[in-house]
Design a protein around this motif. Structure first.
Motif, PDB file in Angstrom:
ATOM      1  N   GLY A  69       0.778  -1.231   0.000  1.00 56.97           N
ATOM      2  CA  GLY A  69       0.000   0.000   0.000  1.00 56.97           C
ATOM      3  C   GLY A  69       0.805   1.274   0.000  1.00 56.97           C
ATOM      4  N   VAL A  70       2.145   1.164  -0.009  1.00 56.07           N
ATOM      5  CA  VAL A  70       2.997   2.360   0.004  1.00 56.07           C
ATOM      6  C   VAL A  70       3.960   2.291  -1.185  1.00 56.07           C
ATOM      7  N   SER A  74       6.342   7.482  -3.237  1.00 58.83           N
ATOM      8  CA  SER A  74       5.610   8.327  -2.293  1.00 58.83           C
ATOM      9  C   SER A  74       5.990   8.060  -0.837  1.00 58.83           C
ATOM     10  N   ASP A  75       6.858   7.079  -0.606  1.00 56.28           N
ATOM     11  CA  ASP A  75       7.268   6.726   0.753  1.00 56.28           C
ATOM     12  C   ASP A  75       8.070   7.878   1.359  1.00 56.28           C
ATOM     13  N   LEU A  76       7.744   8.236   2.600  1.00 57.83           N
ATOM     14  CA  LEU A  76       8.475   9.309   3.282  1.00 57.83           C
ATOM     15  C   LEU A  76       9.963   9.003   3.410  1.00 57.83           C
ATOM     16  N   PRO A 103       2.182   0.047  12.933  1.00 62.93           N
ATOM     17  CA  PRO A 103       1.048   0.054  12.002  1.00 62.93           C
ATOM     18  C   PRO A 103       0.868   1.424  11.356  1.00 62.93           C
ATOM     19  N   MET A 104       0.392   1.442  10.132  1.00 62.49           N
ATOM     20  CA  MET A 104       0.048   2.702   9.483  1.00 62.49           C
ATOM     21  C   MET A 104      -1.315   3.149   9.981  1.00 62.49           C
TER      22      MET A 104
END
Length: 289
Positions: A69-70, A74-76, A103-104
């Motif tokens: 999902g990441v 776009s990952d920080l 967890p996100m």
């Protein structure tokens, strides 16, 4: 503590990205640009993600771990590395692996902490030479919580979370419950039922009774919209001052010692993930700055 290949200074392994808890979180107003004015105390704990860094000579920045999902771009973590690379005019690149434990959508600052650890570690490996203050300014471009993790110690925060002052917090253990839902921050802050007029407090107000001080203004909204959050808080309240961290979903309660937290941890219903963590006074990578 991270381990480093001192001969070549090209790797930095086992770099902690610790979680944070909001010991209280008050929404005191709203700026014309829509950002909310907050007061909170950020507490570092000894549970979080682990990152591993390997310097590359070709300038490529790559996340070598898949995260459901990441997307990588776009990952920080990747954004933080590229921001530092651009700002510092760095020719080198990096391979970055992550062991994701937080967890996100949990209110634990996982993504922000990952970004901060990336900035700290690569500033060291690339010998970029940025000061703590300069890294904090870069981190603010990525998110309001990122500067706190670079600040490196527990903090009383104001503004949108970027105005930080060191604060003493209780030496205790925490039980954290993951209710099994991800709570989008924007959903909570946009809710019509969110109150935005809590009275402004001072550091001394918190310091006089840090356990149980204040409340989390976002908790009522999150509990209404996400019943598992309300259920976890209600269950944990039997053992102390249970409350939600950040905009949710995780909830926590403080305990005086490890034996006390273990006794409750063993009783947590199997429908939830739960774990214990010790309060930290400093970020594990503070020595690199």
């Amino acid at each position: 503590m991270p381990t480093q290949d001192l001969r070549h200074a090209r790797t930095l392994d086992n770099c902690p990205a610790p979680a944070k808890l909001n010991l209280f979180l008050h929404v005191t107003g709203r700026r014309p640009d829509g950002y909310h004015l907050l007061q909170t105390v950020f507490q570092l704990i000894d549970h979080g993600d682990l990152l591993h860094f390997q310097v590359r000579d070709d300038g490529v920045i790559r996340r070598s771990t898949e995260i459901a999902g990441v997307p990588e771009q776009s990952d920080l973590i990747v954004r933080a590395a590229r921001l530092l690379q651009t700002h510092g005019k760095i020719a080198a690149g990096a391979d970055i692996a992550i062991e994701k434990r937080l967890p996100m959508g949990g209110g634990l600052g996982g993504g922000s902490s990952d970004a901060a650890t990336t900035l700290i570690a690569l500033n060291h490996l690339w010998q970029a030479g940025l000061t703590r203050a300069q890294l904090m300014a870069l981190g603010l471009q990525l998110g309001a919580d990122v500067p706190f993790f670079i600040f490196g110690q527990n903090a009383f925060a104001e503004g949108v979370g970027e105005d930080l002052a060191a604060v003493e917090t209780p030496d205790c253990w925490y039980l954290v419950i993951e209710p099994g839902v991800a709570v989008p921050t924007a959903t909570i802050f946009c809710a019509e039922s969110l109150t935005r007029d809590t009275k402004v407090v001072k550091i001394a107000d918190f310091s006089s009774r840090p356990i149980g001080f204040g409340k989390n203004d976002l908790q009522v909204v999150a509990s209404q919209l996400f019943p598992p959050v309300a259920a976890a808080i209600e269950w944990l309240k039997a053992y102390g001052d249970a409350r939600m961290t950040g905009s949710g979903a995780c909830v926590f309660c403080a305990f005086a010692d490890e034996q006390a937290v273990d006794a409750v941890l063993n009783q947590v219903p199997g429908i939830w993930q739960a774990w214990k963590a010790k309060a930290l006074t400093r970020h594990p990578l503070a020595h690199l700055l």
